[in-house]
Motif scaffolding. Structure first.
Motif, short mmCIF file in Angstrom:
data_model
loop_
_atom_site.label_atom_id
_atom_site.label_comp_id
_atom_site.label_asym_id
_atom_site.label_seq_id
_atom_site.Cartn_x
_atom_site.Cartn_y
_atom_site.Cartn_z
N ALA A 5 -19.99 18.52 -10.65
CA ALA A 5 -19.04 19.42 -9.99
C ALA A 5 -19.08 19.25 -8.48
CB ALA A 5 -19.37 20.86 -10.39
N LYS A 6 -18.61 18.10 -8.01
CA LYS A 6 -18.63 17.83 -6.57
C LYS A 6 -17.48 18.49 -5.84
CE LYS A 6 -20.33 13.09 -6.89
NZ LYS A 6 -19.98 11.73 -6.45
N GLY A 7 -16.45 18.88 -6.56
CA GLY A 7 -15.30 19.52 -5.92
C GLY A 7 -14.42 18.55 -5.16
N LEU A 8 -15.04 17.81 -4.24
CA LEU A 8 -14.32 16.87 -3.37
C LEU A 8 -14.82 15.46 -3.67
CD1 LEU A 8 -12.60 16.22 -0.80
CD2 LEU A 8 -14.64 16.77 0.55
N TYR A 9 -13.88 14.54 -3.95
CA TYR A 9 -14.26 13.20 -4.36
C TYR A 9 -13.67 12.15 -3.43
CZ TYR A 9 -16.05 15.32 -8.59
OH TYR A 9 -16.78 16.09 -9.45
N PHE A 10 -14.55 11.34 -2.85
CA PHE A 10 -14.12 10.19 -2.05
C PHE A 10 -14.16 8.97 -2.95
CE2 PHE A 10 -15.53 13.16 1.17
CZ PHE A 10 -14.74 12.90 2.28
N ILE A 11 -13.01 8.33 -3.20
CA ILE A 11 -12.95 7.15 -4.06
C ILE A 11 -12.87 5.91 -3.18
CG2 ILE A 11 -11.67 6.00 -5.92
CD1 ILE A 11 -12.92 8.81 -6.63
N ASN A 12 -13.84 5.02 -3.36
CA ASN A 12 -13.90 3.78 -2.58
C ASN A 12 -13.68 4.06 -1.08
OD1 ASN A 12 -14.18 0.99 -2.26
ND2 ASN A 12 -11.99 0.59 -2.59
N PRO A 13 -14.45 5.00 -0.51
CA PRO A 13 -14.14 5.48 0.84
C PRO A 13 -14.26 4.42 1.93
CG PRO A 13 -16.25 6.35 0.12
CD PRO A 13 -15.62 5.69 -1.08
N LYS A 14 -15.16 3.43 1.71
CA LYS A 14 -15.33 2.40 2.74
C LYS A 14 -14.52 1.15 2.42
CE LYS A 14 -20.02 4.02 3.38
NZ LYS A 14 -21.41 3.67 3.07
N GLY A 15 -13.73 1.20 1.35
CA GLY A 15 -12.88 0.06 0.99
C GLY A 15 -13.68 -1.14 0.52
N GLU A 16 -14.90 -0.92 0.05
CA GLU A 16 -15.75 -2.05 -0.35
C GLU A 16 -15.27 -2.73 -1.62
OE1 GLU A 16 -19.23 0.31 -0.31
OE2 GLU A 16 -19.91 -0.42 1.65
N ASP A 17 -14.66 -1.95 -2.51
CA ASP A 17 -14.13 -2.52 -3.75
C ASP A 17 -12.68 -2.95 -3.52
OD1 ASP A 17 -13.15 -3.11 -6.24
OD2 ASP A 17 -14.09 -1.39 -7.24
N LYS A 18 -12.48 -4.28 -3.52
CA LYS A 18 -11.15 -4.80 -3.17
C LYS A 18 -10.10 -4.49 -4.25
CE LYS A 18 -12.35 -6.35 0.75
NZ LYS A 18 -12.63 -5.04 1.35
N ASN A 19 -10.57 -4.18 -5.46
CA ASN A 19 -9.62 -3.93 -6.55
C ASN A 19 -9.26 -2.45 -6.69
OD1 ASN A 19 -9.59 -6.66 -7.39
ND2 ASN A 19 -11.61 -6.33 -8.31
N LYS A 20 -9.73 -1.64 -5.75
CA LYS A 20 -9.50 -0.21 -5.89
C LYS A 20 -9.01 0.38 -4.59
CE LYS A 20 -12.64 1.89 -8.55
NZ LYS A 20 -13.91 2.54 -8.88
N PRO A 21 -7.97 1.19 -4.63
CA PRO A 21 -7.51 1.82 -3.39
C PRO A 21 -8.50 2.90 -2.93
CG PRO A 21 -6.27 2.68 -5.25
CD PRO A 21 -7.19 1.63 -5.79
N THR A 22 -8.39 3.26 -1.67
CA THR A 22 -9.19 4.37 -1.14
C THR A 22 -8.41 5.66 -1.34
OG1 THR A 22 -10.25 2.94 0.48
CG2 THR A 22 -10.19 5.30 0.99
N GLN A 23 -9.04 6.62 -1.98
CA GLN A 23 -8.36 7.90 -2.24
C GLN A 23 -9.33 9.06 -2.07
OE1 GLN A 23 -6.84 7.71 -6.27
NE2 GLN A 23 -5.21 6.27 -5.74
N ILE A 24 -8.75 10.23 -1.89
CA ILE A 24 -9.51 11.48 -1.94
C ILE A 24 -8.76 12.40 -2.87
CG2 ILE A 24 -10.14 13.57 -0.65
CD1 ILE A 24 -10.54 11.78 1.81
N TRP A 25 -9.48 13.07 -3.77
CA TRP A 25 -8.86 14.14 -4.55
C TRP A 25 -9.91 15.22 -4.79
CZ3 TRP A 25 -11.90 14.08 -8.81
CH2 TRP A 25 -12.33 12.84 -9.31
N THR A 26 -9.44 16.41 -5.13
CA THR A 26 -10.37 17.51 -5.39
C THR A 26 -10.22 17.99 -6.82
OG1 THR A 26 -8.80 19.22 -4.68
CG2 THR A 26 -10.24 18.28 -2.98
N GLN A 27 -11.27 18.59 -7.35
CA GLN A 27 -11.25 19.17 -8.70
C GLN A 27 -11.98 20.50 -8.63
OE1 GLN A 27 -9.95 18.79 -11.65
NE2 GLN A 27 -11.20 20.33 -12.66
#
Ligand SMILES: [Zn+2]
Length: 797
Positions: free
Chosen positions: A132-154
């Motif tokens: 339950a992190k609430g706030l999620y940084f997806i690939n925040p540093k852009g290290e994964d070239k196959n994945k966009p950088t996103q933020i979403w909350t839950q």
């Protein structure tokens, strides 16, 4: 929310804890936030202005949820000035001493300067979302070239308090403003309307979102990333879809029914869509199905289908309907506590049946209802749980097959009992009475009693505050001349006897007479006088009961039933019976008006003794050539493919390039059956664009028939498959292929790809996934010897 299965807890001390609603000492009034994101650290820097008022009793203190934050300042806003307040913070709760005693209804605003650090938080995990992190940084540093950088909350259940201090309980509501500062290349999404955007000098932009209607803190949402925004509208309100660029051309095929859904639900409920706009966004690595944040629903990547997949149907449409219906049941009126989640989730679940029934016909609604019922019945722990649940180990546990599947079926029975008009008027009554407030199961009962004039306590006690379902045996007796008897016995092991209003149709030829009866004893006997012996007595003629039954009808009864009884389940039950008894009448299902019944009949016929009868083959050919439903057409082609008869070659050639993956996949199977020596070449030829059924056929052949020289191609194909059930199935075929590979470095690369896949599977699915992956790898290790075996053991650590 669309939840995923969790584990049953071992510790049972929770059974003694009464899960009440959170006491309301202070009420949220308004929340204003100003947030900036630190992608390198995965932090949020926030300032919050929270306006509250004492609920009833005077108070000089305030308790806020604020999980894992650094708190820099807590002040009272007095006019335009700030005055520091005393507070105590334990990392989870912020206890603030106010500057004076506040009276009921007296508003005050506290200011909090804080840093949110979701990745450094250790909170007891949510079954629905890994943790339950609430706030999620997806690939925040852009290290994964196959994945966009996103933020979403839950937020659901109580995780938004990781990124904003609040009273994180479902019985609170607040209006909201958020200023979000993000890199200019990104778009943002939040609740309500985008009021303004300001470009800053440092390459960032500040978006100002405003929600001027109150909603619960767990429904607050932020989304940030590179998205194409596709816009539709409903009565002047924006309806939009945030998708990655690749999916922009198909966004309307996936989500385009949304305006029609809004119209349908608005009219059914007699309450116009209550919010300012409706946006839907697809987030990467979001594992909790979907979430109904007010005006801003978040979907997981399964919502994405390419144009060819969509030819076989929009796989996500039920979820789109589910989250939309929450905008009324959940967002407009919100479950006052997790114990009462049924007033959110049972409705959202049932809305899937309502939409299917409206859009695709009564058979489709009935099938959705039946399949959801099986979902409840198949969960071993489900019968023991009350729908309204005052005892649970963890609040995440209530998101289960009882709150969703069973609750949806309870609503279906309720609708059948009170009638359509009364049902929807009662829902209107419940929503109108409780809008922008919290609701519970008892309020729903009052709303139904108010409209229908019927005392509904028996129904609520039985289905809402009780558990389980009837298990019945139905027998027929014609021993007395001129009199037919139906004996219904409740055989469930508990003492409980259910009260069930239901319809019995008595058929003579095409004519039927309906009797409405009450089942309310352990054994009930109903008699019907007749002049001519009935051809069929159809108990639960509307096929709405949530029960498990043994219905001792004769073969002749079922032959009559499939011909004259109108419902999806009438026909399905007859076809199931014919299949079980190996009766030639099974072939009737091939011409059923409803495609899924034609399709399931094709599957049943494969195992029957009439599998190759001339008449069956003739009908099958006709379906393969002309059925408008692509998956049914594919099933028929697949059926013919198993015969390896060269006369169908032209049919396969004609369909191998069909836009539907299922049709193309079946045609490829047909060609391979005729020319097995060419299968590898054919599979490779079609592998560039092969998902769904075509993907399964191609994977199977390529991995099975591939040689050492194909390693790079095969490994890449496996590696690039998205996280899915298909990929899990491909693991054992891929591991078998690796047994053939002599180059040790390549074998290790293949093992790495499998372990990488395993590690990407969210924690809560490991119990299901691990045995399959470990089984495949252990077999490979045995076949290849110690070096590889050790390599596997190390990789799985
Ligand atoms: Zn839901």
């Amino acid at each position: 929310m669309m939840a995923q299965p969790g584990d049953e807890p071992q510790d049972t001390s929770w059974k003694k804890i009464l899960r009440e609603s959170n006491p309301k000492i202070n009420d949220l009034v308004h929340t204003k936030l100003d947030v900036k994101f630190d992608y390198a650290k995965a932090y949020l820097y926030g300032k919050a202005w929270i306006t509250l008022k004492p609920h009833f009793y005077n108070t000089d203190s305030l308790l806020l949820d604020a999980k894992g934050m650094d708190i820099k300042e807590v002040s009272m806003i007095i006019g335009t000035a700030k005055s520091k307040l005393k507070y105590d913070y334990d990392g989870m709760l912020l206890r603030i001493t106010l500057d004076k005693m506040y009276k009921a209804g007296e508003n005050y605003t506290v200011y909090i300067d804080y840093t949110s650090k979701p990745n450094e938080l250790t909170v007891k995990g949510s079954a629905a979302i890994t943790d339950a992190k609430g706030l999620y940084f997806i690939n925040p540093k852009g290290e994964d070239k196959n994945k966009p950088t996103q933020i979403w909350t839950q937020g659901e259940t109580e995780a938004n308090s990781v990124w904003m201090p609040t009273i994180d309980k479902p019985n609170q509501k607040s209006t909201e403003e958020i200023y979000m500062t993000v890199p200019s290349k990104y778009v943002t999404l939040s609740n309500g309307l985008l009021m303004s955007q300001k470009t800053n000098t440092d390459g960032t932009r500040t978006d100002y979102w405003k929600m001027d209607l109150p909603h619960a803190p767990y429904l607050f949402f932020m989304g940030v990333g590179e998205f194409s925004i596709i816009k539709d509208s409903y009565k002047g309100k924006e309806v939009c879809y945030y998708v990655e660029k690749e999916y922009a051309p198909v966004a309307r095929t996936i989500f385009g029914h949304t305006p029609e859904m809004i119209k349908f639900y608005s009219e059914k409920l007699g309450i116009e869509f209550p919010w300012q706009k409706y946006a839907q966004i697809v987030g990467r690595d979001y594992v909790s199905g979907a979430m109904e944040n007010t005006t801003a629903t978040l979907h997981q990547e399964s919502a994405y289908q390419n144009a060819r997949e969509l030819v076989d149907g929009v796989g996500w449409e039920s979820t789109i309907a589910h989250e939309l219906f929450h905008q009324w049941f959940g967002d407009l009126v919100t479950a006052e506590s997790w114990s009462h989640i049924t007033v959110n989730e049972s409705f959202a679940n049932y809305s899937e049946t309502l939409w299917d029934e409206y859009k695709n016909g009564k058979d489709a609604g009935d099938m959705q209802n039946y399949n959801d019922m099986q979902g409840y019945l198949q969960g071993p722990g489900n019968p023991a749980k009350d729908l309204v649940r005052f005892h649970y180990a963890d609040k995440e546990d209530v998101f289960d097959g009882v709150s969703y599947n069973k609750g949806g079926r309870v609503l279906h029975m309720l609708r059948n009992y009170v009638g359509d008009d009364a049902f929807f008027k009662s829902l209107n009554n419940y929503l109108t009475t409780n809008k922008f407030k919290a609701g519970e199961a008892g309020m729903l009962r009052l709303a139904f009693e108010d409209i229908t004039g019927k005392d509904m306590n028996w129904f609520w006690n039985q289905w809402y505050y009780g558990s389980g379902h009837p298990i019945v045996k139905i027998d027929y007796n014609y021993d007395t001349p001129g009199k037919a008897m139906v004996i219904i016995e409740q055989t469930q092991k508990t003492d409980k006897v259910f009260r069930l209003p239901l319809a019995i149709d008595v058929y003579t030829g095409a004519a039927k007479k309906r009797y409405n009866v009450w089942v309310e004893n352990k054994i009930d006997t109903f008699s019907f006088n007749y002049n001519q012996k009935p051809d069929l007595i159809n108990v639960d003629a509307d096929k709405v009961m949530l029960w498990v039954k043994t219905d001792n009808k004769s073969a002749e009864n079922y032959v009559h039933q499939i011909k004259y009884a109108p419902n999806y389940l009438d026909r399905k039950e007859a076809l199931d019976y014919f299949a079980k008894k190996n009766m030639p009448e099974l072939a009737n299902g091939l011409t059923d008006k409803y495609a899924p019944l034609r399709r399931s009949t094709i599957a049943k016929l494969e195992k029957s003794k009439i599998a190759e009868d001339a008449k069956v083959m003739e009908t099958m050919e006709k379906i393969a050539n002309t059925d408008a439903d692509r998956r049914t057409k594919a099933a028929a082609i697949g059926y013919l493919a198993k015969t390896s008869n060269a006369k169908y070659k032209a049919l396969y050639e004609k369909n191998i390039n069909d836009s539907s993956y299922s049709v193309a996949g079946a045609a490829l199977e047909g060609l391979i059956g005729l020319e097995p020596a060419r299968s590898y070449e054919l599979a490779k030829k079609y592998s560039n664009d092969a998902k769904g059924d075509l993907g399964d056929v191609v994977n199977e052949i390529i991995i099975k028939d591939g040689t050492e020289a194909d390693f790079d191609f095969i490994a890449k194909r496996f590696d690039e498959m998205p996280l899915s059930q298909e990929k899990l199935q491909a693991v054992s075929t891929f591991a078998s292929y690796l047994e053939k590979v002599q180059n040790i470095a390549n074998v290790k690369k293949g093992i790495d790809a499998i372990t990488k896949f395993r590690n990407a599977v969210p924690e809560q699915f490991r119990g299901f996934v691990d045995p399959m992956i470990k089984g495949a790898l252990t077999k490979l290790g045995k076949a290849k010897g110690k070096e590889i075996d050790d390599y596997i053991t190390n990789g799985l650590k």
